[in-house]
Design a protein around this motif. Sequence first.
Motif, PDB file in Angstrom:
ATOM      1  N   LYS A 135      -0.631 -14.207  -4.527  1.00 21.66           N
ATOM      2  CA  LYS A 135       0.888 -15.077  -4.405  1.00 21.66           C
ATOM      3  C   LYS A 135       1.842 -14.377  -3.961  1.00 21.66           C
ATOM      4  N   GLY A 136       1.782 -13.071  -3.555  1.00 23.71           N
ATOM      5  CA  GLY A 136       2.653 -12.420  -3.125  1.00 23.71           C
ATOM      6  C   GLY A 136       3.855 -11.769  -4.205  1.00 23.71           C
ATOM      7  N   GLY A 137       4.399 -10.496  -4.213  1.00 20.15           N
ATOM      8  CA  GLY A 137       5.447 -10.098  -5.230  1.00 20.15           C
ATOM      9  C   GLY A 137       5.134  -8.660  -5.082  1.00 20.15           C
ATOM     10  N   ILE A 138       6.020  -8.176  -5.923  1.00 20.16           N
ATOM     11  CA  ILE A 138       6.119  -6.760  -6.119  1.00 20.16           C
ATOM     12  C   ILE A 138       5.921  -6.209  -7.584  1.00 20.16           C
ATOM     13  N   ARG A 139       5.167  -6.640  -8.424  1.00 14.84           N
ATOM     14  CA  ARG A 139       4.952  -6.408  -9.756  1.00 14.84           C
ATOM     15  C   ARG A 139       4.392  -4.981  -9.646  1.00 14.84           C
ATOM     16  N   SER A 140       3.373  -4.856  -8.968  1.00 12.60           N
ATOM     17  CA  SER A 140       2.509  -3.613  -8.920  1.00 12.60           C
ATOM     18  C   SER A 140       3.239  -2.477  -8.204  1.00 12.60           C
ATOM     19  N   THR A 141       4.310  -2.630  -7.689  1.00 13.35           N
ATOM     20  CA  THR A 141       5.244  -1.460  -6.943  1.00 13.35           C
ATOM     21  C   THR A 141       6.174  -1.030  -8.016  1.00 13.35           C
ATOM     22  N   VAL A 142       6.285  -1.557  -9.168  1.00 10.94           N
ATOM     23  CA  VAL A 142       7.424  -1.139 -10.159  1.00 10.94           C
ATOM     24  C   VAL A 142       6.751   0.132 -11.217  1.00 10.94           C
ATOM     25  N   PRO A 143       7.157   1.335 -10.941  1.00 10.90           N
ATOM     26  CA  PRO A 143       6.609   2.564 -11.460  1.00 10.90           C
ATOM     27  C   PRO A 143       6.479   2.329 -12.786  1.00 10.90           C
ATOM     28  N   ARG A 144       7.677   1.955 -13.560  1.00 15.20           N
ATOM     29  CA  ARG A 144       7.719   1.967 -15.154  1.00 15.20           C
ATOM     30  C   ARG A 144       6.735   0.918 -15.625  1.00 15.20           C
ATOM     31  N   TYR A 145       6.291  -0.167 -14.977  1.00 14.28           N
ATOM     32  CA  TYR A 145       5.009  -0.767 -15.621  1.00 14.28           C
ATOM     33  C   TYR A 145       3.595  -0.096 -15.652  1.00 14.28           C
ATOM     34  N   LEU A 146       3.386   0.944 -15.018  1.00 21.76           N
ATOM     35  CA  LEU A 146       2.331   1.447 -14.638  1.00 21.76           C
ATOM     36  C   LEU A 146       2.045   2.843 -15.454  1.00 21.76           C
ATOM     37  N   ILE A 147       3.163   3.151 -16.677  1.00 18.62           N
ATOM     38  CA  ILE A 147       2.900   4.330 -17.236  1.00 18.62           C
ATOM     39  C   ILE A 147       1.633   4.585 -18.102  1.00 18.62           C
TER      40      ILE A 147
ATOM     41  N   ASN B 239      17.413   9.103  -2.867  1.00 17.62           N
ATOM     42  CA  ASN B 239      18.450   7.614  -2.902  1.00 17.62           C
ATOM     43  C   ASN B 239      17.671   6.540  -3.099  1.00 17.62           C
ATOM     44  N   SER B 240      16.408   6.389  -2.654  1.00 20.63           N
ATOM     45  CA  SER B 240      15.481   5.538  -2.473  1.00 20.63           C
ATOM     46  C   SER B 240      14.070   5.530  -2.497  1.00 20.63           C
ATOM     47  N   LEU B 241      13.290   5.342  -3.474  1.00 21.09           N
ATOM     48  CA  LEU B 241      11.805   5.581  -3.534  1.00 21.09           C
ATOM     49  C   LEU B 241      11.129   5.109  -2.374  1.00 21.09           C
ATOM     50  N   TRP B 242      11.709   4.187  -1.415  1.00 17.74           N
ATOM     51  CA  TRP B 242      10.777   3.504  -0.261  1.00 17.74           C
ATOM     52  C   TRP B 242      11.168   4.087   0.894  1.00 17.74           C
ATOM     53  N   GLU B 243      12.032   5.354   0.664  1.00 17.01           N
ATOM     54  CA  GLU B 243      12.393   5.701   2.108  1.00 17.01           C
ATOM     55  C   GLU B 243      12.313   7.224   2.084  1.00 17.01           C
ATOM     56  N   PHE B 244      12.131   7.804   3.430  1.00 18.40           N
ATOM     57  CA  PHE B 244      11.664   9.143   3.600  1.00 18.40           C
ATOM     58  C   PHE B 244      12.500  10.155   2.909  1.00 18.40           C
TER      59      PHE B 244
ATOM     60  N   ILE C 268       0.894  -1.158   0.059  1.00 20.32           N
ATOM     61  CA  ILE C 268       0.122  -0.057   0.042  1.00 20.32           C
ATOM     62  C   ILE C 268       0.864   1.238  -0.002  1.00 20.32           C
ATOM     63  N   LYS C 269       1.982   1.475   0.890  1.00 15.84           N
ATOM     64  CA  LYS C 269       2.875   2.423   0.973  1.00 15.84           C
ATOM     65  C   LYS C 269       3.476   2.676  -0.521  1.00 15.84           C
ATOM     66  N   ALA C 270       3.727   1.495  -1.231  1.00 13.96           N
ATOM     67  CA  ALA C 270       4.385   1.726  -2.494  1.00 13.96           C
ATOM     68  C   ALA C 270       3.445   2.328  -3.587  1.00 13.96           C
ATOM     69  N   TRP C 271       2.187   1.770  -3.508  1.00 19.73           N
ATOM     70  CA  TRP C 271       1.100   2.423  -4.322  1.00 19.73           C
ATOM     71  C   TRP C 271       0.782   3.842  -4.213  1.00 19.73           C
ATOM     72  N   VAL C 272       0.857   4.435  -3.045  1.00 16.67           N
ATOM     73  CA  VAL C 272       0.766   5.825  -2.735  1.00 16.67           C
ATOM     74  C   VAL C 272       2.003   6.470  -3.240  1.00 16.67           C
ATOM     75  N   ILE C 273       3.151   5.986  -3.030  1.00 14.01           N
ATOM     76  CA  ILE C 273       4.292   6.653  -3.395  1.00 14.01           C
ATOM     77  C   ILE C 273       4.277   6.649  -5.100  1.00 14.01           C
ATOM     78  N   ASN C 274       3.770   5.646  -5.687  1.00 16.58           N
ATOM     79  CA  ASN C 274       3.916   5.645  -7.039  1.00 16.58           C
ATOM     80  C   ASN C 274       2.895   6.498  -7.598  1.00 16.58           C
ATOM     81  N   LEU C 275       1.878   6.839  -7.062  1.00 18.66           N
ATOM     82  CA  LEU C 275       1.042   7.908  -7.832  1.00 18.66           C
ATOM     83  C   LEU C 275       1.502   9.397  -7.304  1.00 18.66           C
ATOM     84  N   GLN C 276       2.423   9.605  -6.291  1.00 19.14           N
ATOM     85  CA  GLN C 276       2.999  10.928  -5.953  1.00 19.14           C
ATOM     86  C   GLN C 276       4.220  11.417  -7.211  1.00 19.14           C
ATOM     87  N   ILE C 277       4.750  10.285  -7.480  1.00 18.82           N
ATOM     88  CA  ILE C 277       5.894  10.665  -8.414  1.00 18.82           C
ATOM     89  C   ILE C 277       5.498  11.101  -9.882  1.00 18.82           C
ATOM     90  N   ILE C 278       4.333  10.808 -10.113  1.00 19.79           N
ATOM     91  CA  ILE C 278       3.882  11.458 -11.553  1.00 19.79           C
ATOM     92  C   ILE C 278       3.896  13.089 -11.207  1.00 19.79           C
TER      93      ILE C 278
END
Length: 516
Positions: free
Chosen positions: A340-352, A276-281, A259-269
């Motif tokens: 199943k678990g995974g991080i596919r939906s957290t990769v921003p470039r897949y969501l263009i 340094n890292s997309l998942w750190e403050f 959920i945190k990754a999804w929120v951040i992914n929407l911000q970076i547009i």
Amino acid sequence: MGIIIRFTNLDLKVYWVDEVINTKYSFGYTEKELGEQVKAWNGRVISNQELQKFQSLNPEKNSIDVIKALAIEEPQSPPLYYLLLRWWTQVFGDSVAIRRSLSACISLLAFPCVYWLCQELFQSSLTGWLAISLVAVSPFHLLYAQEVRYYAAWTVVILFASATFLWAIRRNKIFHWGTYAATLSLGLYTYPLTGLLAIGHGCYVFIINKFRLNKTVINFILAFLAAILTFAPWAFFLFTNSHKISDWRQSKIPLLGLIKAWVINLQIIFWDFHKNSLWEFPFEQPIGIVIYYLLTLLTSILLGYTIYFICRYTPTKIWLFIVIMILLPWLPLIIPDLIKGGIRSTVPRYLIPSYLGIQLSVAYLFTRKISSVSANYKIWQRRLWLFIVCLVFSMGVVSSLTISQSKIWWNKGKNNDNYPIAKIINRSTSPLIIDKLTEDDGRSIMSLSYLLEPKVKLQLVYDESNIPKVAQGFSDMFLVNPSDELKEKLEKEQNFNIELVYQGKRRSLCKLKKAQ
């Protein structure tokens, strides 16, 4: 300004491993060839220039070698962008800036494409100009406009294919559907996930026509099949060699992490300070953290209201297109992650495609709010929305200017330690680097080599169970991100002491000294 910043400091940021890999394939080299060369180098001291052979144009390699290398080893990456990169460097010369300038130039095509798409969808010139502006100052689009990868080209294809799709529906002639089919084919040969976009277009045309098999639906089916048949030769390689596609996307993280990754992914547009890292403050000070959370909350509210506004106040043919464009590329990624678990939906470039759908929605919302002439629309409401528009664009401008002046950013995080490591090594009078060059290492030593001075020599290890004797006669000997196995063997078998001289977030640097 969006044009200028795309060509600013193209060679400033680290040339990270994915760019290294793309360059290698664009010049026709394979992993097998590289591995055989490293075996031949085993125990030999080589120059940085010798290592760069696999990052340079070779007259003995041609476009057929590029296609063969990708088909065998990287089937999920169709050859169109790689061939363009090869031809680009043949014409304009070869350097980091020139390689990246291909993506920068291609990214400019997104401006007329997004304008055309807005004309087809909203019939609004102002919406088109606002959409161009949002794309121009978007930090996310800037990152991939300055990288040796195909995502800037994919962005253009998504916009152009969507515009030609609506154009073909409106005109409904063979020529228009043929243009759409050709665009889809180009998209598939740029990136296979274009298939999800085509499926979304299919859902749209079927729903709009109430699932009746009329002329429009038949023309779409024929165009879709034509694109699939055109892509069939590469699809054969994709399925035949699918076992070679890496499975890092299946790494499991907790639901809250998703959920945190999804929120951040929407911000970076719209804004991005995650250096340094997309998942750190991005901020350490309390005031910075408060501002970050406030911006996150406001961005989430704006996007939620945007989707509500589009669905509430536009005809079905508009909101349905936007909703499908946002959801369809995202759902096939999020559902497996939840089940199943995974991080596919957290990769921003897949969501263009989803990002572009959101930007179209925001552009339309801003158009309606700042140009409304309704008697019930108060002057303070217009001023409030003008302030919001200015704030959104200002955040994009500040983010993009910051990125354009920075040596590192989150999208190259795997090699952000290269600059401090290279600085330490280059200070030595006569340095030697002992490092491994295997597929598991991700070509990080080749990424580092772009920052090393000619005086630096390398001794590469292919098999850590059979380490060659370390060469002598150098002022300093370094290990870059060594494994525990490599350090243990050098300590026990060759009587070295190992001193840590740099520890970064991802990579480390150690110095070798002979034990007394």
